[in-house]
Design a protein around this motif. Structure first.
Motif: not given
Length: 83
Positions: A53, A56, A78
């Protein structure tokens, strides 16, 4: 860039990496309801099964796995590196 359409409430796209660089997946939930997303990563040419990631606003997605569906919170974003 490849547009992905998991449902009408989410805009998502994949930016394919080139020359050994990773691809980036962006998913944006434009609704007030959580949205569960499942992408066919193998069909997109992403076979390593790794995600990181990058950004986010939904803390539950900080370690979202590539192999399972993800749920975007209402109005969540995201952005992930995928391989």
């Amino acid at each position: 860039m490849q547009m992905l359409n998991p449902n009408e409430n989410v805009v998502s796209y994949l930016r394919k990496g080139s020359a050994g660089k990773p691809s980036v997946l962006v998913a944006l939930n434009f609704s007030g309801q959580p949205q569960t997303l499942k992408y066919d990563y193998a069909a997109l040419g992403l076979t390593k099964g790794a995600t990181t990631t990058l950004e986010t606003n939904d803390p539950s997605l900080n370690h979202a796995p590539l192999t399972k569906p993800i749920t975007l919170a209402p109005y969540a974003t995201w952005i992930a590196e995928v391989q």
